[in-house]
Design a protein around this motif. Structure first.
Motif, PDB file in Angstrom:
ATOM      1  N   ALA A  65       0.856  -1.192   0.000  1.00 33.57           N
ATOM      2  CA  ALA A  65       0.000   0.000   0.000  1.00 33.57           C
ATOM      3  C   ALA A  65       0.887   1.235   0.000  1.00 33.57           C
ATOM      4  CB  ALA A  65      -0.930   0.013   1.210  1.00 33.57           C
ATOM      5  N   ALA A  66       0.416   2.278  -0.682  1.00 31.16           N
ATOM      6  CA  ALA A  66       1.155   3.547  -0.726  1.00 31.16           C
ATOM      7  C   ALA A  66       0.175   4.685  -0.500  1.00 31.16           C
ATOM      8  CB  ALA A  66       1.861   3.717  -2.068  1.00 31.16           C
ATOM      9  N   PHE A  67       0.638   5.702   0.217  1.00 29.85           N
ATOM     10  CA  PHE A  67      -0.158   6.892   0.482  1.00 29.85           C
ATOM     11  C   PHE A  67       0.561   8.122  -0.057  1.00 29.85           C
ATOM     12  CE2 PHE A  67      -1.690   3.878   3.560  1.00 29.85           C
ATOM     13  CZ  PHE A  67      -3.040   4.181   3.707  1.00 29.85           C
ATOM     14  N   PHE A  68      -0.232   9.047  -0.576  1.00 31.12           N
ATOM     15  CA  PHE A  68       0.308  10.330  -1.028  1.00 31.12           C
ATOM     16  C   PHE A  68      -0.736  11.373  -0.640  1.00 31.12           C
ATOM     17  CE2 PHE A  68       1.928  13.051  -4.768  1.00 31.12           C
ATOM     18  CZ  PHE A  68       3.008  13.500  -4.029  1.00 31.12           C
ATOM     19  N   CYS A  69      -0.601  11.892   0.579  1.00 31.96           N
ATOM     20  CA  CYS A  69      -1.660  12.703   1.161  1.00 31.96           C
ATOM     21  C   CYS A  69      -1.358  14.192   1.072  1.00 31.96           C
ATOM     22  CB  CYS A  69      -1.879  12.309   2.620  1.00 31.96           C
ATOM     23  SG  CYS A  69      -2.561  10.650   2.791  1.00 31.96           S
ATOM     24  N   ASN A  70      -2.347  14.941   0.602  1.00 34.70           N
ATOM     25  CA  ASN A  70      -2.296  16.414   0.617  1.00 34.70           C
ATOM     26  C   ASN A  70      -1.101  16.970  -0.141  1.00 34.70           C
ATOM     27  OD1 ASN A  70      -4.559  16.553   2.696  1.00 34.70           O
ATOM     28  ND2 ASN A  70      -3.026  15.345   3.767  1.00 34.70           N
ATOM     29  N   ALA A  71      -0.695  16.299  -1.223  1.00 34.11           N
ATOM     30  CA  ALA A  71       0.485  16.777  -1.953  1.00 34.11           C
ATOM     31  C   ALA A  71       0.392  16.579  -3.463  1.00 34.11           C
ATOM     32  CB  ALA A  71       1.744  16.072  -1.434  1.00 34.11           C
ATOM     33  N   ASN A 116      -5.182  12.011  -1.446  1.00 33.18           N
ATOM     34  CA  ASN A 116      -6.223  13.020  -1.264  1.00 33.18           C
ATOM     35  C   ASN A 116      -5.676  14.419  -1.503  1.00 33.18           C
ATOM     36  OD1 ASN A 116      -4.786  13.493   1.091  1.00 33.18           O
ATOM     37  ND2 ASN A 116      -6.457  13.003   2.478  1.00 33.18           N
ATOM     38  N   SER A 117      -6.598  15.373  -1.627  1.00 37.15           N
ATOM     39  CA  SER A 117      -6.204  16.755  -1.883  1.00 37.15           C
ATOM     40  C   SER A 117      -7.363  17.691  -1.582  1.00 37.15           C
ATOM     41  CB  SER A 117      -5.772  16.944  -3.337  1.00 37.15           C
ATOM     42  OG  SER A 117      -5.459  18.306  -3.595  1.00 37.15           O
ATOM     43  N   ALA A 118      -7.028  18.883  -1.110  1.00 38.57           N
ATOM     44  CA  ALA A 118      -8.008  19.958  -0.977  1.00 38.57           C
ATOM     45  C   ALA A 118      -7.622  21.115  -1.889  1.00 38.57           C
ATOM     46  CB  ALA A 118      -8.111  20.420   0.475  1.00 38.57           C
ATOM     47  N   PHE A 119      -6.884  20.778  -2.953  1.00 39.54           N
ATOM     48  CA  PHE A 119      -6.520  21.762  -3.992  1.00 39.54           C
ATOM     49  C   PHE A 119      -6.804  21.106  -5.346  1.00 39.54           C
ATOM     50  CE2 PHE A 119      -4.145  22.880  -0.240  1.00 39.54           C
ATOM     51  CZ  PHE A 119      -4.171  24.265  -0.212  1.00 39.54           C
ATOM     52  N   TYR A 120      -8.087  21.120  -5.720  1.00 39.27           N
ATOM     53  CA  TYR A 120      -8.513  20.488  -6.979  1.00 39.27           C
ATOM     54  C   TYR A 120      -9.748  21.228  -7.472  1.00 39.27           C
ATOM     55  CZ  TYR A 120     -12.362  18.241  -4.506  1.00 39.27           C
ATOM     56  OH  TYR A 120     -13.507  18.020  -3.779  1.00 39.27           O
ATOM     57  N   ASP A 121     -10.148  20.950  -8.683  1.00 38.57           N
ATOM     58  CA  ASP A 121     -11.320  21.577  -9.286  1.00 38.57           C
ATOM     59  C   ASP A 121     -12.577  20.981  -8.653  1.00 38.57           C
ATOM     60  OD1 ASP A 121     -13.272  22.662 -10.866  1.00 38.57           O
ATOM     61  OD2 ASP A 121     -12.537  21.864 -12.758  1.00 38.57           O
ATOM     62  N   GLY A 122     -13.157  21.702  -7.717  1.00 37.67           N
ATOM     63  CA  GLY A 122     -14.303  21.204  -6.953  1.00 37.67           C
ATOM     64  C   GLY A 122     -14.102  21.385  -5.461  1.00 37.67           C
ATOM     65  N   THR A 123     -12.919  21.869  -5.049  1.00 43.43           N
ATOM     66  CA  THR A 123     -12.614  21.989  -3.622  1.00 43.43           C
ATOM     67  C   THR A 123     -13.347  23.140  -2.955  1.00 43.43           C
ATOM     68  OG1 THR A 123     -10.796  21.970  -2.016  1.00 43.43           O
ATOM     69  CG2 THR A 123     -10.584  23.495  -3.843  1.00 43.43           C
ATOM     70  N   TYR A 124     -13.677  24.209  -3.723  1.00 42.32           N
ATOM     71  CA  TYR A 124     -14.346  25.360  -3.123  1.00 42.32           C
ATOM     72  C   TYR A 124     -15.825  25.061  -2.903  1.00 42.32           C
ATOM     73  CZ  TYR A 124     -10.230  28.135  -4.477  1.00 42.32           C
ATOM     74  OH  TYR A 124      -8.962  28.623  -4.622  1.00 42.32           O
ATOM     75  N   MET A 160       0.294  24.390  -9.937  1.00 40.60           N
ATOM     76  CA  MET A 160      -1.093  24.640  -9.559  1.00 40.60           C
ATOM     77  C   MET A 160      -2.068  24.352 -10.707  1.00 40.60           C
ATOM     78  SD  MET A 160      -1.201  25.097  -6.473  1.00 40.60           S
ATOM     79  CE  MET A 160      -0.105  25.428  -5.114  1.00 40.60           C
ATOM     80  N   GLN A 161      -1.887  23.192 -11.302  1.00 42.94           N
ATOM     81  CA  GLN A 161      -2.816  22.738 -12.320  1.00 42.94           C
ATOM     82  C   GLN A 161      -3.814  21.826 -11.606  1.00 42.94           C
ATOM     83  OE1 GLN A 161      -1.361  19.760 -14.880  1.00 42.94           O
ATOM     84  NE2 GLN A 161      -3.241  19.633 -16.064  1.00 42.94           N
ATOM     85  N   TRP A 162      -5.014  22.332 -11.408  1.00 42.53           N
ATOM     86  CA  TRP A 162      -6.007  21.590 -10.648  1.00 42.53           C
ATOM     87  C   TRP A 162      -6.833  20.708 -11.573  1.00 42.53           C
ATOM     88  CZ3 TRP A 162      -8.478  25.252  -6.416  1.00 42.53           C
ATOM     89  CH2 TRP A 162      -7.470  25.647  -5.526  1.00 42.53           C
ATOM     90  N   LEU A 163      -6.922  19.415 -11.240  1.00 38.16           N
ATOM     91  CA  LEU A 163      -7.757  18.483 -11.987  1.00 38.16           C
ATOM     92  C   LEU A 163      -9.089  18.323 -11.274  1.00 38.16           C
ATOM     93  CD1 LEU A 163      -5.246  15.585 -12.816  1.00 38.16           C
ATOM     94  CD2 LEU A 163      -5.613  17.739 -14.047  1.00 38.16           C
ATOM     95  N   LEU A 177       5.259  26.722   1.324  1.00 41.21           N
ATOM     96  CA  LEU A 177       4.744  26.484  -0.025  1.00 41.21           C
ATOM     97  C   LEU A 177       3.439  27.243  -0.263  1.00 41.21           C
ATOM     98  CD1 LEU A 177       5.479  22.709  -0.685  1.00 41.21           C
ATOM     99  CD2 LEU A 177       6.257  24.640  -2.046  1.00 41.21           C
ATOM    100  N   PHE A 178       2.619  27.363   0.776  1.00 40.55           N
ATOM    101  CA  PHE A 178       1.383  28.128   0.639  1.00 40.55           C
ATOM    102  C   PHE A 178       1.698  29.618   0.480  1.00 40.55           C
ATOM    103  CE2 PHE A 178      -2.378  30.412   1.993  1.00 40.55           C
ATOM    104  CZ  PHE A 178      -3.405  29.701   1.397  1.00 40.55           C
ATOM    105  N   ILE A 179       2.662  30.099   1.260  1.00 41.14           N
ATOM    106  CA  ILE A 179       3.059  31.511   1.154  1.00 41.14           C
ATOM    107  C   ILE A 179       3.541  31.810  -0.256  1.00 41.14           C
ATOM    108  CG2 ILE A 179       4.628  33.300   2.024  1.00 41.14           C
ATOM    109  CD1 ILE A 179       4.790  31.603   4.652  1.00 41.14           C
ATOM    110  N   GLU A 180       4.402  30.939  -0.803  1.00 38.08           N
ATOM    111  CA  GLU A 180       4.931  31.152  -2.154  1.00 38.08           C
ATOM    112  C   GLU A 180       3.821  31.132  -3.204  1.00 38.08           C
ATOM    113  OE1 GLU A 180       8.132  28.513  -3.069  1.00 38.08           O
ATOM    114  OE2 GLU A 180       9.587  29.714  -1.940  1.00 38.08           O
TER     115      GLU A 180
END
Length: 291
Positions: free
Chosen positions: A125-131, A158-166, A203-206, A245-248
């Motif tokens: 199993a592999a996880f890639f969270c919030n990145a 998972n992600s909270a930076f995608y097309d549909g997050t707002y 910042m290419q949101w899918l 990274l958020f500041i940048e």
């Protein structure tokens, strides 16, 4: 991913945001959904689980706690991979404090996502969270994950930076937050200028359908997705605004200390002007199984 760690970025980490209960809850739900598939695998063969871009180990610890809860008797190896040596030091410290059973071991390795095939293979199993949103070439990233997974290996992302997050109606908060931060900078630090050249990373949101398609085209047969609304307090947004990274991304080209201060002051100004104590955000949870 090409993240550049410096002494300065070590002062502006993700750790405060990751310590919030809402962040723990959303990632714990993904960990449970992902590791539920491990229960269907018979036998006591040793298992390897990788946490990619593990940072200070917030999700790695959730994985360890869920494995303990599931009561596995097999040998379980957790591997955390991250570019930041300082984050890995904190991750190892946090894992040591859990006092895990003898059958669960952990390793934290400094590396980029493209290093993964040289670090681990036949992973269960592999996880890639919030990145994932930070990765410019998401297709290449999914290929790398597929390459390190064993057949029927499980991938949680998972992600909270995608097309549909707002959440509809919340866009005005983000616009006002940025506007107030820029206004504060102009007043307090007129020498600080936003850079038109400095590009925020990837910042290419899918949208969810594009993520599903990209996973299925790169070695995954089954993809489960779930959208979860999370209330994030103004304090939570403040802590995210202290992450380099958020500041940048929000204030490119501005010195990190100035940007962090601007975002901290502005988030409360925006909340007060709009009469908000918390702003909801939709997290996209994905669990995919390799064919």
């Amino acid at each position: 991913m090409g993240l550049i760690e410096t002494d300065e970025t070590n002062l502006f980490t993700f750790e405060s945001f990751a310590a919030h209960e809402f962040y723990t809850d959303v990632n714990r739900a993904l960990v449970k959904q992902t590791l539920a598939h491990l229960r269907t695998q018979e036998g006591d063969k040793p298992l390897t689980i990788v946490d990619m871009a593990c940072g200070t180990g917030a999700v790695t610890r959730l994985i360890a706690e869920e494995l303990v809860r599931q009561g596995h008797s097999a040998q379980l190896r957790l591997v955390g991979v991250d570019p930041s040596a300082e984050a890995l030091r904190l991750a190892q410290k946090g894992m040591d404090e859990l006092h895990l059973p003898a059958n669960i071991t952990s390793d934290f390795i400094q590396g980029e996502s493209e290093d993964l095939p040289n670090l681990v293979h036949d992973v269960d199993a592999a996880f890639f969270c919030n990145a994932i949103h930070l990765v410019p070439d998401k297709v290449a990233a999914f290929k790398q994950v597929s390459a390190i997974l064993a057949p029927q290996g499980i991938f949680g992302c998972n992600s909270a930076f995608y097309d549909g997050t707002y959440v509809p109606g919340t866009e005005r908060f983000y616009r006002l937050w940025t506007r107030r931060a820029v206004g504060w900078l102009k007043k307090e630090h007129p020498e600080a200028h936003l850079s038109r050249e400095a590009k925020a990373m990837a910042m290419q949101w899918l949208n969810p359908d594009q993520y599903i398609q990209a996973l299925k085209e790169n070695g995954f047969t089954t993809v489960e997705t779930q959208s979860t609304n999370i209330e994030i307090s103004l304090d939570g947004w403040r802590d995210l605004g202290q992450y380099w990274l958020f500041i940048e991304g929000a204030l490119p080209g501005v010195p990190l200390a100035d940007g962090a201060r601007a975002l901290e002051i502005a988030v409360y100004q925006a909340g007060e002007e709009l009469g908000l104590n918390a702003i909801p955000r939709t997290w996209l949870q994905m669990v995919a199984i390799k064919q």
